[in-house]
Write a protein that holds these residues in place. Structure first.
Motif, PDB file in Angstrom:
ATOM      1  N   LEU A 124       0.843  -1.191   0.000  1.00  0.00           N
ATOM      2  CA  LEU A 124       0.000   0.000   0.000  1.00  0.00           C
ATOM      3  C   LEU A 124       0.883   1.248   0.000  1.00  0.00           C
ATOM      4  O   LEU A 124       1.833   1.335   0.784  1.00  0.00           O
ATOM      5  N   PRO A 125       0.621   2.218  -0.874  1.00  0.00           N
ATOM      6  CA  PRO A 125       1.388   3.471  -0.806  1.00  0.00           C
ATOM      7  C   PRO A 125       1.275   4.083   0.586  1.00  0.00           C
ATOM      8  O   PRO A 125       0.168   4.180   1.130  1.00  0.00           O
ATOM      9  N   PRO A 126       2.389   4.487   1.192  1.00  0.00           N
ATOM     10  CA  PRO A 126       2.335   5.009   2.566  1.00  0.00           C
ATOM     11  C   PRO A 126       1.367   6.172   2.752  1.00  0.00           C
ATOM     12  O   PRO A 126       0.721   6.278   3.796  1.00  0.00           O
ATOM     13  N   VAL A 127       1.269   7.043   1.744  1.00  0.00           N
ATOM     14  CA  VAL A 127       0.334   8.167   1.870  1.00  0.00           C
ATOM     15  C   VAL A 127      -1.099   7.656   1.961  1.00  0.00           C
ATOM     16  O   VAL A 127      -1.920   8.180   2.731  1.00  0.00           O
ATOM     17  N   VAL A 128      -1.411   6.616   1.194  1.00  0.00           N
ATOM     18  CA  VAL A 128      -2.752   6.025   1.259  1.00  0.00           C
ATOM     19  C   VAL A 128      -2.988   5.433   2.646  1.00  0.00           C
ATOM     20  O   VAL A 128      -4.090   5.530   3.199  1.00  0.00           O
ATOM     21  N   ALA A 129      -1.951   4.831   3.213  1.00  0.00           N
ATOM     22  CA  ALA A 129      -2.070   4.311   4.574  1.00  0.00           C
ATOM     23  C   ALA A 129      -2.399   5.435   5.548  1.00  0.00           C
ATOM     24  O   ALA A 129      -3.247   5.279   6.435  1.00  0.00           O
ATOM     25  N   GLY A 130      -1.737   6.579   5.381  1.00  0.00           N
ATOM     26  CA  GLY A 130      -2.018   7.716   6.248  1.00  0.00           C
ATOM     27  C   GLY A 130      -3.433   8.233   6.091  1.00  0.00           C
ATOM     28  O   GLY A 130      -4.104   8.558   7.081  1.00  0.00           O
ATOM     29  N   VAL A 131      -3.909   8.292   4.851  1.00  0.00           N
ATOM     30  CA  VAL A 131      -5.287   8.734   4.609  1.00  0.00           C
ATOM     31  C   VAL A 131      -6.271   7.749   5.235  1.00  0.00           C
ATOM     32  O   VAL A 131      -7.282   8.142   5.836  1.00  0.00           O
TER      33      VAL A 131
END
Length: 256
Positions: free
Chosen positions: A93-100
């Motif tokens: 999973l892209p880390p930014v997507v994880a943050g979102v």
């Protein structure tokens, strides 16, 4: 064992060079005469936050990752492949997507965020949020490492202990977990290193607040815009921390 083809050796050498070259370039470009700047309040605080966040995230990975690995390797239940895919999804999973996603779950208006806020718990843009974000992306690495160890484990000692009347909990504590110690420690170190270098999920979910959520990777990103020399020195600090962990474990828990 027969010698490997020359092409394989060449490709391996190129891979090693590709990994080593950026590190050598960092060392070559570093303003060593200004190394004292690492003792300034900004880098020092970011280092302390990084250590706090990465160690706490590694501890969370240990607490939740080891049981998950045991269940995935030993238990048989409908939908196990789906559960395994979900547990390992943060790896790809892209880390930014994880943050979102963490914001959607634990943010002020998130699925669980409102309930947590009602009892005085707030995670976004806090140190606890940075720990949660780092643990989210690091835990799958520990799960993979420990799961592989469980699958390769010789179960004869466990079977013998159960035959002698030992309870499942006793077998787990005194036989299974000690046998898995090398894999658990190796997975813990990999998870810690991943948490130490986490950027995308942390900055999205916890922000970049000095003294609270600004870890070394975030400080490096900020310094690159105003002080590239300091960014290089802090990058080398991260490299040194990672190397210390690997050297300390070499020959004891990791294969030579």
């Amino acid at each position: 064992m027969r010698d490997l083809p020359g092409a394989v050796k060449v490709l391996a050498a190129l891979a090693v060079v590709a990994v080593a070259l950026p590190l050598v370039a960092l060392a070559a470009r570093a303003p060593w005469s200004d190394i004292g700047r690492l003792g300034a309040s900004g880098p020092r605080t970011a280092l302390f936050v990084s250590i706090e966040v990465s160690l706490a995230a590694a501890a969370l990975s240990l607490v939740f990752g080891v049981p998950t690995a045991l269940v995935l390797a030993r238990a048989r239940f409908p939908g196990r492949s789906i559960v395994r895919s979900l547990a390992l999804l943060p790896l790809v999973l892209p880390p930014v997507v994880a943050g979102v996603g963490l914001l959607a779950a634990f943010g002020r208006r998130g699925v669980l965020g409102r309930g947590l806020a009602a009892i005085g718990i707030r995670l976004p843009f806090t140190t606890a949020g940075a720990i949660l974000a780092s643990a989210f992306v690091a835990t799958p690495l520990l799960i993979l490492t420990v799961e592989a160890g469980v699958r390769a484990l010789d179960r004869r000692k466990e079977d013998a202990a159960e035959t002698l009347g030992a309870s499942r909990w006793y077998v787990l504590r005194r036989v299974t977990l000690p046998a898995l110690a090398p894999q658990i420690v190796a997975g813990l170190v990999v998870a810690w290193a991943r948490a130490l270098g986490e950027f995308g999920a942390t900055i999205t979910f916890a922000g970049n607040i000095r003294g609270r959520t600004q870890t070394l990777p975030l400080a490096v990103f900020e310094a690159m815009q105003t002080d590239p020399g300091a960014a290089i020195l802090m990058s080398l600090m991260l490299v040194a921390l990672s190397l210390v962990a690997l050297v300390a474990l070499r020959g004891r828990f990791l294969a030579r």
